[in-house]
Design a protein around this motif. Sequence first.
Motif, mmCIF file in Angstrom:
data_model
loop_
_atom_site.group_PDB
_atom_site.id
_atom_site.type_symbol
_atom_site.label_atom_id
_atom_site.label_comp_id
_atom_site.label_asym_id
_atom_site.label_seq_id
_atom_site.Cartn_x
_atom_site.Cartn_y
_atom_site.Cartn_z
ATOM 1 N N GLY A 18 -10.259 -6.243 8.697
ATOM 2 C CA GLY A 18 -10.251 -7.915 9.010
ATOM 3 C C GLY A 18 -9.404 -7.789 10.358
ATOM 4 N N SER A 19 -8.465 -8.797 11.027
ATOM 5 C CA SER A 19 -7.843 -8.573 11.831
ATOM 6 C C SER A 19 -6.224 -9.417 11.401
ATOM 7 C CB SER A 19 -8.397 -8.930 13.298
ATOM 8 O OG SER A 19 -9.183 -8.249 14.216
ATOM 9 N N LEU A 20 -5.675 -9.138 12.569
ATOM 10 C CA LEU A 20 -4.178 -9.720 12.238
ATOM 11 C C LEU A 20 -3.589 -9.563 13.592
ATOM 12 C CD1 LEU A 20 -2.472 -9.782 8.643
ATOM 13 C CD2 LEU A 20 -3.871 -12.393 9.413
ATOM 14 N N GLY A 51 14.074 -6.900 12.851
ATOM 15 C CA GLY A 51 13.700 -8.270 11.608
ATOM 16 C C GLY A 51 13.869 -8.701 9.797
ATOM 17 N N GLN A 52 13.617 -9.370 9.500
ATOM 18 C CA GLN A 52 13.283 -9.813 8.302
ATOM 19 C C GLN A 52 11.721 -8.787 7.868
ATOM 20 O OE1 GLN A 52 12.158 -12.404 10.327
ATOM 21 N NE2 GLN A 52 10.589 -12.656 9.658
ATOM 22 N N GLY A 53 11.137 -8.573 8.502
ATOM 23 C CA GLY A 53 9.590 -8.530 7.798
ATOM 24 C C GLY A 53 8.827 -9.216 7.828
ATOM 25 N N THR A 54 7.310 -9.011 8.263
ATOM 26 C CA THR A 54 6.340 -9.823 7.325
ATOM 27 C C THR A 54 4.809 -9.071 6.525
ATOM 28 O OG1 THR A 54 5.027 -11.690 8.580
ATOM 29 C CG2 THR A 54 4.543 -9.412 9.662
ATOM 30 N N LEU A 55 4.985 -9.660 5.564
ATOM 31 C CA LEU A 55 4.186 -8.796 4.801
ATOM 32 C C LEU A 55 3.051 -8.574 5.678
ATOM 33 C CD1 LEU A 55 2.967 -7.151 2.080
ATOM 34 C CD2 LEU A 55 3.158 -9.530 0.168
ATOM 35 N N VAL A 56 2.421 -7.724 4.635
ATOM 36 C CA VAL A 56 0.443 -7.497 5.186
ATOM 37 C C VAL A 56 -0.262 -7.203 4.428
ATOM 38 C CG1 VAL A 56 -0.807 -6.409 6.816
ATOM 39 C CG2 VAL A 56 0.193 -7.180 8.558
ATOM 40 N N THR A 57 -1.026 -7.769 3.693
ATOM 41 C CA THR A 57 -1.903 -7.475 2.562
ATOM 42 C C THR A 57 -3.092 -7.298 2.503
ATOM 43 O OG1 THR A 57 -0.257 -8.070 0.576
ATOM 44 C CG2 THR A 57 -2.604 -7.354 -0.439
ATOM 45 N N VAL A 58 -3.978 -5.790 2.446
ATOM 46 C CA VAL A 58 -5.495 -5.616 2.933
ATOM 47 C C VAL A 58 -5.933 -5.540 1.473
ATOM 48 C CG1 VAL A 58 -7.073 -4.727 3.876
ATOM 49 C CG2 VAL A 58 -4.680 -4.676 5.295
ATOM 50 N N GLN A 70 -1.443 -6.545 17.636
ATOM 51 C CA GLN A 70 -2.830 -7.311 17.201
ATOM 52 C C GLN A 70 -3.438 -5.842 16.398
ATOM 53 O OE1 GLN A 70 -4.533 -9.798 18.097
ATOM 54 N NE2 GLN A 70 -5.759 -8.942 16.289
ATOM 55 N N MET A 71 -3.506 -6.381 15.854
ATOM 56 C CA MET A 71 -4.410 -4.997 14.421
ATOM 57 C C MET A 71 -5.932 -5.551 13.961
ATOM 58 S SD MET A 71 -1.049 -5.048 12.076
ATOM 59 C CE MET A 71 -1.248 -7.038 11.328
ATOM 60 N N ASN A 72 -6.650 -4.734 14.320
ATOM 61 C CA ASN A 72 -8.047 -4.663 14.202
ATOM 62 C C ASN A 72 -8.144 -4.094 12.847
ATOM 63 O OD1 ASN A 72 -8.243 -6.715 16.044
ATOM 64 N ND2 ASN A 72 -8.437 -5.408 17.350
ATOM 65 N N SER A 73 -9.423 -4.206 12.633
ATOM 66 C CA SER A 73 -9.700 -2.714 11.774
ATOM 67 C C SER A 73 -9.475 -2.204 10.452
ATOM 68 C CB SER A 73 -10.531 -1.719 12.821
ATOM 69 O OG SER A 73 -11.393 -2.640 13.411
ATOM 70 N N LEU A 74 -8.422 -3.142 10.158
ATOM 71 C CA LEU A 74 -7.838 -3.395 8.950
ATOM 72 C C LEU A 74 -8.313 -2.465 7.942
ATOM 73 C CD1 LEU A 74 -5.634 -6.453 9.790
ATOM 74 C CD2 LEU A 74 -4.463 -4.394 9.710
ATOM 75 N N LYS A 75 -7.067 -1.497 7.370
ATOM 76 C CA LYS A 75 -7.596 -0.834 6.362
ATOM 77 C C LYS A 75 -6.662 -0.802 5.040
ATOM 78 C CE LYS A 75 -8.323 3.047 8.804
ATOM 79 N NZ LYS A 75 -9.052 4.743 9.399
ATOM 80 N N SER A 76 -6.811 -1.065 3.606
ATOM 81 C CA SER A 76 -6.251 -1.254 2.342
ATOM 82 C C SER A 76 -4.588 -0.170 2.965
ATOM 83 C CB SER A 76 -6.748 -0.625 1.391
ATOM 84 O OG SER A 76 -6.821 0.775 1.378
ATOM 85 N N GLU A 77 -4.822 0.562 3.626
ATOM 86 C CA GLU A 77 -3.812 1.739 3.466
ATOM 87 C C GLU A 77 -2.862 1.214 4.705
ATOM 88 O OE1 GLU A 77 -6.735 2.678 3.548
ATOM 89 O OE2 GLU A 77 -7.523 4.454 5.331
ATOM 90 N N ASP A 78 -2.958 0.094 5.174
ATOM 91 C CA ASP A 78 -1.730 -0.839 6.606
ATOM 92 C C ASP A 78 -1.316 -1.967 5.797
ATOM 93 O OD1 ASP A 78 -5.062 -1.019 8.803
ATOM 94 O OD2 ASP A 78 -3.714 0.889 9.041
ATOM 95 N N THR A 79 -1.221 -1.977 4.269
ATOM 96 C CA THR A 79 -0.620 -3.156 3.376
ATOM 97 C C THR A 79 0.537 -2.356 3.809
ATOM 98 O OG1 THR A 79 -2.655 -3.274 1.911
ATOM 99 C CG2 THR A 79 -0.266 -3.608 1.182
#
Length: 122
Positions: A16-18, A113-120, A82-91
Motif C-alpha cells: 500500500g501507500s501513505l 517533530g514528534q513523529g508519526t507512526l507508520v505500521t505496515v 510519499q511512500m509506495n509499495s510499503l513493506k513490513s520493514e518500513d514499520t
Amino acid sequence: QVQLVESGGGLVQPGGSLRLSCAASGFTFSNYWMYWVRQAPGKGLEWVSAINTGGGKTYYADSVKGRFTISRDNAKNTLYLQMNSLKSEDTAVYYCAKDLTLSEAGGALDAWGQGTLVTVSS
C-alpha cells in the motif's frame, strides 16, 4: 520557536501507500534542507531521505529508493514523503527534521517533530 508537526501515519497493508506531511513554523522553511528519519521498533534512528532548499535535489536511503518520494512546498511551509509499495520493514515512527545550517546540508539536525507512526501489516 521552531515547530515541526508530522501527520499522515497509520496502518496500511503491504504494497500500500501513505503520504506523510510535516508542517513547519518558526523559521524560514525555504532556507533549510529538510530530512525524513525513521525509527523502527527496538532499533536506532535511520536516515530515510533529504531534500535541498528549492526541492530540486533529493536523496534516499537504499532501503527506500524507488519507492519513496520526498518533496516540499515552500509556499505552504510543508515537507512531504510519499511512500509506495510499503513493506513490513518500513514499520517505524517517521520524523521530519531540519538542518542546522542555513542553505546547506550541514549534516547536523537541530529540530525534530514528534513523529508519526507508520505500521505496515496485513
